[in-house]
Design a protein around this motif. Structure first.
Motif, PDB file in Angstrom:
ATOM      1  N   GLN A   6       0.828  -1.193   0.000  1.00 50.39           N
ATOM      2  CA  GLN A   6       0.000   0.000   0.000  1.00 50.39           C
ATOM      3  C   GLN A   6       0.863   1.244   0.000  1.00 50.39           C
ATOM      4  OE1 GLN A   6      -3.231  -1.402   3.107  1.00 50.39           O
ATOM      5  NE2 GLN A   6      -3.585   0.762   2.590  1.00 50.39           N
ATOM      6  N   SER A   7       0.409   2.273  -0.706  1.00 47.59           N
ATOM      7  CA  SER A   7       1.099   3.555  -0.658  1.00 47.59           C
ATOM      8  C   SER A   7       0.097   4.692  -0.777  1.00 47.59           C
ATOM      9  CB  SER A   7       2.145   3.643  -1.774  1.00 47.59           C
ATOM     10  OG  SER A   7       1.535   3.498  -3.030  1.00 47.59           O
ATOM     11  N   PRO A   8       0.346   5.821  -0.065  1.00 51.05           N
ATOM     12  CA  PRO A   8       1.421   5.945   0.917  1.00 51.05           C
ATOM     13  C   PRO A   8       1.058   5.229   2.210  1.00 51.05           C
ATOM     14  CG  PRO A   8       0.055   7.901   0.959  1.00 51.05           C
ATOM     15  CD  PRO A   8      -0.505   7.021  -0.132  1.00 51.05           C
ATOM     16  N   GLY A  99      -2.692  -5.454   3.065  1.00 51.80           N
ATOM     17  CA  GLY A  99      -1.663  -4.451   2.903  1.00 51.80           C
ATOM     18  C   GLY A  99      -1.253  -3.895   4.253  1.00 51.80           C
ATOM     19  N   GLY A 100      -0.191  -3.106   4.261  1.00 51.09           N
ATOM     20  CA  GLY A 100       0.347  -2.586   5.508  1.00 51.09           C
ATOM     21  C   GLY A 100      -0.455  -1.452   6.122  1.00 51.09           C
ATOM     22  N   GLY A 101      -1.399  -0.905   5.386  1.00 53.10           N
ATOM     23  CA  GLY A 101      -2.254   0.154   5.914  1.00 53.10           C
ATOM     24  C   GLY A 101      -1.817   1.535   5.481  1.00 53.10           C
ATOM     25  N   THR A 102      -2.793   2.430   5.388  1.00 51.91           N
ATOM     26  CA  THR A 102      -2.555   3.844   5.103  1.00 51.91           C
ATOM     27  C   THR A 102      -3.298   4.661   6.150  1.00 51.91           C
ATOM     28  OG1 THR A 102      -2.325   3.520   2.712  1.00 51.91           O
ATOM     29  CG2 THR A 102      -2.909   5.736   3.479  1.00 51.91           C
TER      30      THR A 102
ATOM     31  N   PRO B  41      -0.363  -5.027  18.878  1.00 46.96           N
ATOM     32  CA  PRO B  41      -0.515  -3.650  19.364  1.00 46.96           C
ATOM     33  C   PRO B  41       0.199  -2.638  18.482  1.00 46.96           C
ATOM     34  CG  PRO B  41      -0.044  -5.131  21.184  1.00 46.96           C
ATOM     35  CD  PRO B  41       0.104  -5.942  19.934  1.00 46.96           C
ATOM     36  N   GLY B  42      -0.532  -1.665  17.966  1.00 55.22           N
ATOM     37  CA  GLY B  42       0.032  -0.614  17.137  1.00 55.22           C
ATOM     38  C   GLY B  42       0.418  -1.039  15.727  1.00 55.22           C
ATOM     39  N   LYS B  43       0.037  -2.245  15.342  1.00 54.68           N
ATOM     40  CA  LYS B  43       0.430  -2.784  14.037  1.00 54.68           C
ATOM     41  C   LYS B  43      -0.777  -2.979  13.128  1.00 54.68           C
ATOM     42  CE  LYS B  43       4.732  -3.161  15.338  1.00 54.68           C
ATOM     43  NZ  LYS B  43       5.758  -2.230  14.784  1.00 54.68           N
ATOM     44  N   GLY B  44      -0.518  -3.535  11.933  1.00 51.90           N
ATOM     45  CA  GLY B  44      -1.573  -3.751  10.960  1.00 51.90           C
ATOM     46  C   GLY B  44      -2.302  -5.066  11.166  1.00 51.90           C
ATOM     47  N   LEU B  45      -3.192  -5.360  10.220  1.00 48.01           N
ATOM     48  CA  LEU B  45      -4.014  -6.560  10.285  1.00 48.01           C
ATOM     49  C   LEU B  45      -3.270  -7.753   9.695  1.00 48.01           C
ATOM     50  CD1 LEU B  45      -7.325  -4.948   8.987  1.00 48.01           C
ATOM     51  CD2 LEU B  45      -6.711  -5.403  11.364  1.00 48.01           C
ATOM     52  N   GLU B  46      -3.455  -8.918  10.319  1.00 48.48           N
ATOM     53  CA  GLU B  46      -2.847 -10.154   9.827  1.00 48.48           C
ATOM     54  C   GLU B  46      -3.916 -11.241   9.799  1.00 48.48           C
ATOM     55  OE1 GLU B  46       0.787 -13.327  10.733  1.00 48.48           O
ATOM     56  OE2 GLU B  46       0.148 -11.957  12.295  1.00 48.48           O
TER      57      GLU B  46
END
Lengths: 107, 121
Positions: A6-8, A99-102, B41-46
């Motif tokens: 994902q970006s940004p 994705g890593g998130g935005t 905690p404080g991270k993205g979804l897995e």
């Protein structure tokens, strides 16, 4: 395994701005992509499924597009309640992946 | 209204076990695939694991394969996640999530509020 980029990862914007988030898949996933919105301390909520189908109850300022390996989530006019973190997810192939998130923050 | 209520989280030592439960209501549980998603905690979804409506298909993330087991009891409208050989990196909020039909090719349409698992000595 399919990786989603994902970006940004962070976006600072003002109310009324047009915002676009991109999600790229490491291999083709047809249109098996969903977008989720997560607000602090809350569970995620689906906003777009099938790459471009707006979920029931989601405002029409949200739209999704793309197919294959490149996808976008667009918010046409950012509203105060849209400040959140957005994730894409591929559902084409196991293991499913996000994705890593935005994070969309107020400028 | 779909409701998913997770329970069973808590503090456990490395190498220990926990069983998470998710009580479902407001829909025909036996007609939908279900999945577990976690968030450190404080991270993205897995994505963690998924099970088909009749439990004949189960899938796992590589990070939990061989340690976690997903199951369901359609007579009790309940989803489970048995977690063994827990590691510090399994520390997360675990969400029970309903799929929009199958999980594959669909979307995750309803989420519980999560149950927190902390793995620490």
């Amino acid at each position: 395994d399919i990786q989603l980029t994902q970006s940004p990862s962070f976006l600072s914007a003002s109310v009324g701005d047009r915002v676009t988030i991109t999600c790229r898949a490491s291999q083709g996933i047809t249109n098996s992509l969903a977008w989720y919105q997560q607000k602090p301390g809350k569970a995620p909520k689906v906003v777009i499924s099938g790459a471009s189908t707006l979920q029931s109850g989601v405002p029409s300022r949200f739209s999704g597009s793309g197919s294959g390996t490149e996808f976008t989530l667009t918010i046409s006019s950012l509203q105060p309640e849209d400040f959140a973190t957005y994730y894409c997810q591929q559902l084409n192939t196991y293991p499913l992946s996000f994705g890593g998130g935005t994070k969309v923050e107020i400028k | 209204e779909v409701q998913l209520l997770e329970s069973g989280g808590g503090l456990v030592q490395p190498g220990g076990s926990l069983r998470l439960s998710c009580a479902a209501s407001g829909f025909t549980f036996s007609s939908y695939a279900m999945t577990w998603v976690r968030q450190a905690p404080g991270k993205g979804l897995e994505w963690v694991s998924a099970i088909s409506d009749n439990a004949d298909t189960r899938r796992y993330a590589d990070s939990v394969k061989g340690r976690f087991t997903i199951s369901r009891d359609n007579s009790k409208n309940t989803l489970y996640l048995q977690m063994n050989s827990l590691r510090a990196e399994d520390t997360a909020l675990y969400y029970c999530v309903k799929c929009g039909g199958m999980c594959q090719y669909k979307w995750l349409d309803s989420w519980g509020q999560g149950t927190l698992v902390t793995v620490s000595s």
